[in-house]
Design an enzyme around this catalytic site. Structure first.
Site, PDB file in Angstrom:
ATOM      1  N   GLU A 170      34.045  45.561  45.938  1.00  0.00           N
ATOM      2  CA  GLU A 170      34.730  46.449  44.985  1.00  0.00           C
ATOM      3  C   GLU A 170      33.909  47.701  44.703  1.00  0.00           C
ATOM      4  O   GLU A 170      32.718  47.750  45.006  1.00  0.00           O
ATOM      5  CB  GLU A 170      35.038  45.693  43.692  1.00  0.00           C
ATOM      6  CG  GLU A 170      33.860  44.896  43.176  1.00  0.00           C
ATOM      7  CD  GLU A 170      33.534  45.134  41.732  1.00  0.00           C
ATOM      8  OE1 GLU A 170      33.848  46.210  41.223  1.00  0.00           O
ATOM      9  OE2 GLU A 170      32.920  44.244  41.126  1.00  0.00           O
ATOM     10  N   LYS A 181      39.003  53.961  36.356  1.00  0.00           N
ATOM     11  CA  LYS A 181      38.799  52.534  36.620  1.00  0.00           C
ATOM     12  C   LYS A 181      40.194  51.924  36.755  1.00  0.00           C
ATOM     13  O   LYS A 181      40.951  51.898  35.784  1.00  0.00           O
ATOM     14  CB  LYS A 181      38.014  51.925  35.450  1.00  0.00           C
ATOM     15  CG  LYS A 181      37.680  50.459  35.608  1.00  0.00           C
ATOM     16  CD  LYS A 181      36.878  50.007  34.378  1.00  0.00           C
ATOM     17  CE  LYS A 181      36.931  48.507  34.216  1.00  0.00           C
ATOM     18  NZ  LYS A 181      36.392  48.056  32.936  1.00  0.00           N
ATOM     19  N   ASP A 238      42.125  40.273  35.912  1.00  0.00           N
ATOM     20  CA  ASP A 238      41.507  39.551  37.037  1.00  0.00           C
ATOM     21  C   ASP A 238      42.021  38.113  37.112  1.00  0.00           C
ATOM     22  O   ASP A 238      42.218  37.569  38.203  1.00  0.00           O
ATOM     23  CB  ASP A 238      39.979  39.496  36.881  1.00  0.00           C
ATOM     24  CG  ASP A 238      39.314  40.866  36.929  1.00  0.00           C
ATOM     25  OD1 ASP A 238      40.016  41.863  37.180  1.00  0.00           O
ATOM     26  OD2 ASP A 238      38.088  40.928  36.704  1.00  0.00           O
ATOM     27  N   LYS A 285      31.558  37.407  33.810  1.00  0.00           N
ATOM     28  CA  LYS A 285      30.547  38.208  33.113  1.00  0.00           C
ATOM     29  C   LYS A 285      30.155  37.510  31.804  1.00  0.00           C
ATOM     30  O   LYS A 285      31.013  37.029  31.072  1.00  0.00           O
ATOM     31  CB  LYS A 285      31.076  39.619  32.863  1.00  0.00           C
ATOM     32  CG  LYS A 285      31.254  40.390  34.165  1.00  0.00           C
ATOM     33  CD  LYS A 285      31.612  41.843  33.949  1.00  0.00           C
ATOM     34  CE  LYS A 285      31.676  42.569  35.293  1.00  0.00           C
ATOM     35  NZ  LYS A 285      32.885  42.255  36.071  1.00  0.00           N
TER      36      LYS A 285
END
EC number: 4.2.1.70
Length: 307
Positions: free
Chosen positions: A25, A86, A142, A159
């Site tokens: 990515e 983004k 996601d 994360k």
């Protein structure tokens, strides 16, 4: 090939010749790390993938085109330009229609990889359910992509800034297998442990590839999460990093930072609070994922050729 996609020569010939390809990515380049570490890491990841027998395909959107495989100039542009958006799943149609430049998040990279026929994708950590999501409903796209798109994702868990128990519950609800690579514990990005279990453990790349192919052979849609812990020597102390995360989240709340700006803000703040230790860990864990991801792609490619 899809009219929105522009394949690099290296990736195009690899796909035509049915050689293993690994998607990478670009959000990590534009929003996840500072310059020049972002460009250096992006180049290092591509090299690691090649050294382990696969072809790297870094994915980004430049001038409204999905670029699969970036050249030096494009990598530099993604790492230095202040005009890079983004792009998650919801942003893709707008960014393409308007001819904009964007880095792709995990969800958008999965979609682009799938369009190109790339089955394995390496990232640092996936997004997930944010802390406090029971009030904010802040849940990364996601997770839905993992539920719906047939791409295997190799990561160091989710994360650490996220609510990890709820992230795993969400993945379970949508039938996404969470596989520990030589671990029974779900890694928490900067640390090898989280106190949470993965669904199953695999011992090597061959086993991982078999699980991935079997899922899709059964006609079960969606991805598979291969959770690969950060190497021991680069892992941070759990209590130390948790304190930095809590401070960063408190600061984000105080400033009212939400939505797609939240994760980049938190990563940057944690980097400052840990005096750069978190960035070093981030770089090393994604390199480790590239090694494992490339080897899985090689084995998966073998299985498809034998079928």
């Amino acid at each position: 090939m899809n009219r929105f996609i522009d394949l690099s020569e290296e990736v195009k010939s690899a796909l035509e010749e049915r050689r293993p390809v690994v998607a990478l990515e670009s959000t990590i380049i534009s929003h996840g790390m500072p310059y020049p570490q972002n460009i250096e890491t992006a180049r290092a990841l591509e090299e690691i993938v090649r050294e382990n027998g696969a072809v790297p395909a870094t994915i980004a959107i430049i001038g409204g085109k999905i670029k699969i495989g970036l050249n030096e100039e494009e990598l530099e542009f993604m790492g230095t330009s202040k005009e890079i958006l983004k792009a998650s799943k919801r942003d893709l149609p707008v960014v393409l229609a308007k001819g904009l430049n964007a880095a792709t998040t995990v969800s958008a990279t999965m979609i682009c990889a799938n369009l190109a026929g790339i089955k394995v994708f390496v990232t640092g950590g996936i997004g997930g359910v944010h802390r406090g999501a029971e009030e904010t409903f802040d849940i990364s796209a996601d997770l839905q992509e993992l539920a719906n798109t047939n791409v295997a994702v190799v990561c160091a868990g989710a994360k650490a800034i996220l609510d990890l128990p709820r992230t795993l519950e969400y993945l379970e609800t949508f039938g996404v297998p969470v596989i520990g690579f030589r671990t029974e514990e779900f890694p928490a990005f900067y640390t090898r442990e989280s106190g949470l279990k993965v669904d199953y453990r695999v011992e090597d790349e061959v086993e991982a590839a078999k699980v991935i192919k079997t899922k899709w052979d059964l006609g079960l849609k969606g991805g598979i999460l291969i959770a690969n812990p950060i190497p021991e020597e680069y892992a941070l102390d759990r209590a130390y990093i948790e304190k930095a995360i809590e401070e960063a989240i408190f600061e984000a709340d105080r400033r009212g930072i939400r939505g797609k700006a939240l994760t980049p803000f938190l990563l940057e703040k944690i980097k400052d609070l840990t005096e750069g230790k978190s960035l070093k860990a981030n770089i090393e864990l994604v390199k480790n994922n590239a090694r494992v991801g490339a080897k899985i792609a090689v084995q998966l490619n073998k299985l498809y050729k034998e079928a």
